[in-house]
Design an enzyme around this catalytic site. Sequence first.
Site, PDB file in Angstrom:
ATOM      1  N   GLY A  80     -12.536  -4.279   2.009  1.00  0.00           N
ATOM      2  CA  GLY A  80     -13.965  -3.852   2.003  1.00  0.00           C
ATOM      3  C   GLY A  80     -14.296  -3.308   0.858  1.00  0.00           C
ATOM      4  N   GLY A 135      -8.283  -9.279   0.271  1.00  0.00           N
ATOM      5  CA  GLY A 135      -7.141  -9.601   0.830  1.00  0.00           C
ATOM      6  C   GLY A 135      -6.383 -11.044   0.685  1.00  0.00           C
ATOM      7  N   ARG A 172       0.896  -1.011   0.114  1.00  0.00           N
ATOM      8  CA  ARG A 172      -0.198  -0.120  -0.028  1.00  0.00           C
ATOM      9  C   ARG A 172       0.780   1.251  -0.100  1.00  0.00           C
ATOM     10  NH1 ARG A 172      -5.264  -1.615   3.924  1.00  0.00           N
ATOM     11  NH2 ARG A 172      -6.493  -2.375   2.211  1.00  0.00           N
ATOM     12  N   LYS A 202     -17.171 -18.541   2.458  1.00  0.00           N
ATOM     13  CA  LYS A 202     -18.748 -18.328   2.656  1.00  0.00           C
ATOM     14  C   LYS A 202     -19.547 -17.827   1.760  1.00  0.00           C
ATOM     15  CE  LYS A 202     -18.478 -18.970   7.696  1.00  0.00           C
ATOM     16  NZ  LYS A 202     -18.594 -18.609   8.931  1.00  0.00           N
TER      17      LYS A 202
HETATM   18  N1  LIG Z   1     -13.343 -25.540  -0.254  1.00  0.00           N
HETATM   19  C1  LIG Z   1     -13.194 -24.771   0.953  1.00  0.00           C
HETATM   20  N2  LIG Z   1     -13.254 -25.301   2.289  1.00  0.00           N
HETATM   21  C2  LIG Z   1     -12.991 -24.287   3.362  1.00  0.00           C
HETATM   22  N3  LIG Z   1     -12.465 -23.086   3.046  1.00  0.00           N
HETATM   23  C3  LIG Z   1     -12.096 -22.335   1.838  1.00  0.00           C
HETATM   24  C4  LIG Z   1     -12.432 -23.307   0.849  1.00  0.00           C
HETATM   25  N4  LIG Z   1     -12.089 -22.736  -0.458  1.00  0.00           N
HETATM   26  C5  LIG Z   1     -11.735 -21.513   0.115  1.00  0.00           C
HETATM   27  N5  LIG Z   1     -11.538 -21.437   1.471  1.00  0.00           N
HETATM   28  C6  LIG Z   1     -11.220 -20.255   2.329  1.00  0.00           C
HETATM   29  O1  LIG Z   1     -11.514 -19.227   1.888  1.00  0.00           O
HETATM   30  C7  LIG Z   1     -10.728 -18.069   2.594  1.00  0.00           C
HETATM   31  C8  LIG Z   1     -10.685 -16.902   1.635  1.00  0.00           C
HETATM   32  O2  LIG Z   1     -12.017 -16.421   1.362  1.00  0.00           O
HETATM   33  P1  LIG Z   1     -12.312 -14.817   1.519  1.00  0.00           P
HETATM   34  O3  LIG Z   1     -13.715 -14.609   1.101  1.00  0.00           O
HETATM   35  O4  LIG Z   1     -12.055 -14.272   2.910  1.00  0.00           O
HETATM   36  O5  LIG Z   1     -11.553 -14.179   0.411  1.00  0.00           O
HETATM   37  P2  LIG Z   1     -11.130 -12.548  -0.020  1.00  0.00           P
HETATM   38  O6  LIG Z   1     -12.593 -11.844  -0.113  1.00  0.00           O
HETATM   39  O7  LIG Z   1     -10.276 -12.590  -1.183  1.00  0.00           O
HETATM   40  O8  LIG Z   1     -10.565 -12.156   1.317  1.00  0.00           O
HETATM   41  P3  LIG Z   1     -10.818 -10.876   2.445  1.00  0.00           P
HETATM   42  O9  LIG Z   1     -12.005 -11.296   3.120  1.00  0.00           O
HETATM   43  O10 LIG Z   1      -9.458 -11.194   3.106  1.00  0.00           O
HETATM   44  O11 LIG Z   1     -10.696  -9.679   1.401  1.00  0.00           O
HETATM   45  C9  LIG Z   1      -9.346 -18.701   2.529  1.00  0.00           C
HETATM   46  O12 LIG Z   1      -8.949 -18.751   3.934  1.00  0.00           O
HETATM   47  C10 LIG Z   1      -9.772 -20.338   2.026  1.00  0.00           C
HETATM   48  O13 LIG Z   1      -9.101 -21.179   2.735  1.00  0.00           O
HETATM   49  O1  LIG Z   2      -7.798  -2.223   5.452  1.00  0.00           O
HETATM   50  C1  LIG Z   2      -8.661  -2.032   4.657  1.00  0.00           C
HETATM   51  O2  LIG Z   2      -9.400  -2.265   3.981  1.00  0.00           O
HETATM   52  C2  LIG Z   2      -8.890  -0.166   4.750  1.00  0.00           C
HETATM   53  O3  LIG Z   2      -7.833   0.470   5.313  1.00  0.00           O
HETATM   54  C3  LIG Z   2     -10.114   0.074   5.460  1.00  0.00           C
HETATM   55  O4  LIG Z   2      -9.780  -0.214   6.918  1.00  0.00           O
HETATM   56  P1  LIG Z   2     -11.268  -0.433   7.779  1.00  0.00           P
HETATM   57  O5  LIG Z   2     -11.973  -1.528   7.204  1.00  0.00           O
HETATM   58  O6  LIG Z   2     -10.719  -0.374   9.110  1.00  0.00           O
HETATM   59  O7  LIG Z   2     -12.132   0.944   7.699  1.00  0.00           O
END
Ligand SMILES: Nc1ncnc2c1ncn2[C@@H]1O[C@H](COP(=O)(O)OP(=O)(O)OP(=O)(O)O)[C@@H](O)[C@H]1O
Ligand SMILES: O=C(O)[C@H](O)COP(=O)(O)O
Length: 398
Positions: A378, A355, A37, A198
């Site tokens: 987010g 992330g 970042r 999920k």
């Molecule tokens: N079949 C599965 N069973 C269990 N967990 C799973 C499976 N497929 C993916 N995952 C889990 O889903 C998680 C990532 O999902 P998430 O929705 O958080 O991704 P993202 O949106 O890229 O991340 P963030 O929420 O950090 O922005 C990982 O930890 C991964 O291990």
């Molecule tokens: O890490 C992030 O996604 C941004 O810096 C926003 O942080 P926040 O979810 O604590 O508002």
Amino acid sequence: MAAFRTLDDVDVSNKRVLVRVDLNVPVQDGKISDTTRIERIKPTITELADKGARIILLAHFGRPKNGPDETNSLKPVAEVAAGIFGRPVAFVPDCIGDVAEASAAAIQGGDILLFENTRFHNGEEKNDPEFAKALARSGDIFVNDAFSAAHRAHASTEGLAHLLPAYAGRTMQAELDALEKGLGNPKRPVVAIVGGAKVSTKIDLLQNLVGKVDALVIGGGMANTFLAAQGIDVGKSLCEHDLAETARSILKAAEQSECAIVLPTDAVVAREFKANAENQVVSVDAVPSDAMILDVGPQTVGAIAGWIDKAATVVWNGPLGAFEIAPFDKATVAAAKHAAARTTDGGLVSVAGGGDTVSALNHAGVEDQFTYVSTAGGAFLEWMEGKELPGVQVLKQT
Ligand SMILES: Nc1ncnc2c1ncn2[C@@H]1O[C@H](COP(=O)(O)OP(=O)(O)OP(=O)(O)O)[C@@H](O)[C@H]1O
Ligand SMILES: O=C(O)[C@H](O)COP(=O)(O)O
């Protein structure tokens, strides 16, 4: 991008420029573990400094609830940022008040200050107009370069833009350009790949996408809920059985808007959620009752590659499997490499964010080969959900 002003529209020389950046970087054992970042905002900082602006960085860090505390101080970030910018960054222990205003008044063109965490004041998250006014006293103009914080209607992301002439920084501009190519006004066909754990965290996103894209690939744990909603026994897999009806309504909406849904046809299953657990590939209708799906199978990867080949644009959020533990990273890595190769050789526009998605692309070694990888968490999700982001919206109005 014509919808709002950028650094092309203002003479910043000798002006006090309040630049909202996202310095909310991950820290492990007291050390910044990922500086992406900070690196991303370098073009804006360099341009402003070269043009003789007096730069004042505003940022939040963590989610402090009770005023200042050492763990959420931005002080250690100043030194790291200075190393990345190749210029001194002076830390100021508050973002409002006499110290802040006097420091901003004293700096010369090209100098950089970093004000302490804006969230140390309650007024930040409340978007309190008085707090925004106190911030504004240190600046002549406002530049927002923090797309990843733009889903927050806070004083430093939204309120300030009503008080000072407001502009998008170069990183914000690049992010919005890329996102416009991804879903705003994309080259078709558009294929969305959505994975992750999920369905419950991504219902709005799925609902928005089926109305916008030509094909939606559903992988990861969330695919299990869709399979179960179609009467398939997913054994001990992660599955939100209570969302079966929601899953069916998303499938119906997809059918109505002629969005193809691509669900796994085979899966890699194991009896333990751990690295190198004994595993096998099975058809999704033959998942053993004591096993769980931890990745999509090779046949499904082939189908996803086929959809990537047909696409002019791919937008991606969420891994296809439990990519943190080998060998359940295989499908995510294979699909990521395929999309990267098509971007490099075939003119595919590939936009990804989230992330875990960024970690997964890094793990596949292809982050640099995508058209754009957003560092936003987010904010990227809300953008994929089709929501207006307050920090972006206000730039369009002012
Ligand atoms: N079949 C599965 N069973 C269990 N967990 C799973 C499976 N497929 C993916 N995952 C889990 O889903 C998680 C990532 O999902 P998430 O929705 O958080 O991704 P993202 O949106 O890229 O991340 P963030 O929420 O950090 O922005 C990982 O930890 C991964 O291990
Ligand atoms: O890490 C992030 O996604 C941004 O810096 C926003 O942080 P926040 O979810 O604590 O508002």
